[in-house]
Write an enzyme that holds these catalytic residues in place. Structure first.
Site, PDB file in Angstrom:
ATOM      1  N   MET A 180      44.877 -23.077  41.120  1.00 11.38           N
ATOM      2  CA  MET A 180      45.089 -24.147  40.139  1.00 11.38           C
ATOM      3  C   MET A 180      46.554 -24.553  40.065  1.00 11.38           C
ATOM      4  O   MET A 180      46.867 -25.709  39.754  1.00 11.38           O
ATOM      5  CB  MET A 180      44.583 -23.712  38.768  1.00 11.38           C
ATOM      6  N   ASP A 181      47.474 -23.618  40.314  1.00 10.62           N
ATOM      7  CA  ASP A 181      48.886 -23.981  40.362  1.00 10.62           C
ATOM      8  C   ASP A 181      49.161 -24.968  41.494  1.00 10.62           C
ATOM      9  O   ASP A 181      49.866 -25.963  41.313  1.00 10.62           O
ATOM     10  CB  ASP A 181      49.746 -22.732  40.573  1.00 10.62           C
ATOM     11  N   ILE A 182      48.625 -24.662  42.674  1.00 15.96           N
ATOM     12  CA  ILE A 182      48.912 -25.491  43.843  1.00 15.96           C
ATOM     13  C   ILE A 182      48.280 -26.879  43.699  1.00 15.96           C
ATOM     14  O   ILE A 182      48.905 -27.901  44.007  1.00 15.96           O
ATOM     15  CB  ILE A 182      48.430 -24.804  45.129  1.00 15.96           C
ATOM     16  N   ALA A 185      50.299 -28.776  41.291  1.00 16.45           N
ATOM     17  CA  ALA A 185      51.603 -29.130  41.870  1.00 16.45           C
ATOM     18  C   ALA A 185      51.505 -30.386  42.721  1.00 16.45           C
ATOM     19  O   ALA A 185      52.353 -31.293  42.615  1.00 16.45           O
ATOM     20  CB  ALA A 185      52.134 -27.966  42.700  1.00 16.45           C
TER      21      ALA A 185
END
Length: 465
Positions: A180-182, A185
């Site tokens: 989910m971070d990537i 981003a």
């Protein structure tokens, strides 16, 4: 060491002021910095978690461990480091003076934090009416959950992705620790570029409210469509597929070595049987038709595994790909870092850190998954904590040496974390990590495998790792 002789890059001339931590915003700004944007990363001397997460050279943090961490090097390359205490008026004033000469302000604190600093969008518009501001959080700036904290793992769960991931009959499993971070981003980077285009067309700034929660929901759109059109919901299936069969991950020769195989059509099924040397399976009533194979997946997977476990995973992949059957070896870090395909593509980049970054020397970093024909990004520098305090304050903002010295004395800026010794990491030796299960394996010859020779001059890079 900054490489000012680099060729013109697509985002050269764009200045981004980023108050960031952890992954989802740092990965966004590294994408933009790699392609030429001037990213000034505002860091707090009281909060340096990203810099202390490691991994460290041979698991031995040095005197200035906050400049040695591999995660910091990966996430924050090509960004200038400016330390500012935003709880003090001098820090806020310096921030606003930077906003006046910047194109974008980005931040990923919880909702309400920038308001307490007096640096919310309405305040920044008074400084620069056409400023672009990105605020990216777990759940957005509005709604009942706006002040909730979030990490990728928790967002993975609440978006429903974890519910879809796991083995048949088993509990939900996280899809990936930073998925989910990537995804957030890349969305952050995209929306900043759209906002810059919008301002170029209209002359107007824009406020962007980005939510990791909503980004994650977009990843399971098909499941939501199923429920609202038929009342059904996809089951957890492990490595199986809802319509491809056989479809799985199979053991190969060696310890913890695997290969994936995905068969889409009858023709591919026939070719798989030929490659396996088992044409008899075409006549076996358990597998002769698609329906029969679907009903007997466990037996079919066992037969395929009996074949793959005698072969090297790359051999299986090569043989099947030569016959047009989708297949891929399951690679770990050593496989990836030594993969000939990546070497031929120049995907990994070697960067030699300056001697001031103790013990790091030359390392290999993942870079951009795209290649521009006319300008290629590179690792130009990796900033030490507060390395650009004086260049930013003096050269960009016109602060006098006396004013900068006063800020240092007041603790507004600096180059060492507050209470550094308390923050000092104490990682276990590699062999102990394997024994405890926090590492899968340890290769004491990794330097030799990756040809990580120490170099005298820092800041050098080579895309052909």
């Amino acid at each position: 060491m900054e490489n000012h002789g680099a060729p013109t890059l697509p985002l050269q001339g764009v200045r981004i002021l980023s108050v960031e931590d952890y992954l989802q915003l740092p990965w966004c700004t590294v994408i933009l910095a790699d392609m030429g944007a001037e990213v000034i990363r505002v860091e707090s001397l009281a909060r340096v978690e990203t810099r202390t997460m490691g991994p460290y050279p041979d698991n031995r943090p040095g005197q200035r461990f906050w400049d040695q961490g591999g995660i910091h090097h990966l996430w924050n390359r090509n960004k200038r480091s400016l330390t500012l205490d935003l709880t003090k008026p001098q820090g806020v004033d310096a921030s606003k003076r930077l906003v006046a000469i910047s194109d974008v302000v980005a931040e990923n604190n919880r909702a309400g934090v920038m308001e307490r600093f007096g640096l919310d969008y309405e305040a920044l518009r008074q400084v620069k009416p056409d400023i672009i501001m990105l605020r990216t959080t777990g759940y957005g700036q509005t709604g009942a959950w706006r002040r909730y904290g979030a990490f990728a793992r928790t967002v993975d769960a609440v978006t429903g992705l974890s519910h879809l991931t796991g083995y048949k009959g088993g509990p939900p499993v996280r899809a990936n620790p930073s998925y989910m971070d990537i995804t957030a981003a890349w969305n952050n980077a995209l929306v900043i570029l759209m906002a810059l285009h919008y301002r170029r067309r209209t002359g107007k700034g824009v406020f962007i409210d980005m939510s990791m929660y909503e980004t994650g929901i977009s990843c399971i759109g098909v499941a939501l469509l199923e429920y609202q059109t038929s009342g059904t919901y996809p089951p957890r299936m492990g490595n199986a597929h809802r319509w491809m069969v056989p479809h799985g991950c199979y053991p190969c020769a060696g310890q913890d070595e695997w290969v994936t195989i995905a068969v889409r059509t009858e023709e591919e099924w026939k070719r798989l049987c030929q490659v396996m040397g088992r044409p008899d399976l075409l006549e076996d009533p358990r597998f002769a038709t698609y329906e029969a194979r679907w009903a007997n997946q466990d037996a079919l997977d066992a037969l395929i595994a009996r074949w793959t476990r005698t072969l090297d995973k790359r051999t299986v992949m090569l043989r099947l790909q030569e016959q047009g059957i989708p297949s891929a070896s399951v690679f770990h870090a050593k496989d990836l870092l030594t993969d000939p395909h990546f070497r031929q593509r120049g995907f990994f980049e070697r960067y030699t850190h300056p001697p001031e970054v103790e013990g790091v020397g030359t390392r290999v970093y993942t870079v951009r998954p795209y290649q521009f024909s006319r300008s290629r990004g590179s690792i130009r520098f990796i900033a030490r904590l507060g390395e650009h305090n004086r260049p930013v304050l003096a050269d960009l903002l016109g602060y006098s040496p006396e004013a900068i010295a006063e800020m240092e004395l007041a603790g507004v800026i600096g180059t060492e974390p507050v209470d550094a010794e308390r923050l000092r990491p104490r990682p276990s030796p590699p062999e102990a990590q394997v024994r405890l299960g926090s590492s899968a394996f340890w290769d004491p010859d990794y330097r030799k495998v990756l040809a990580l020779e120490e170099q005298q001059e820092g800041g050098a890079h080579d895309a052909q790792a």
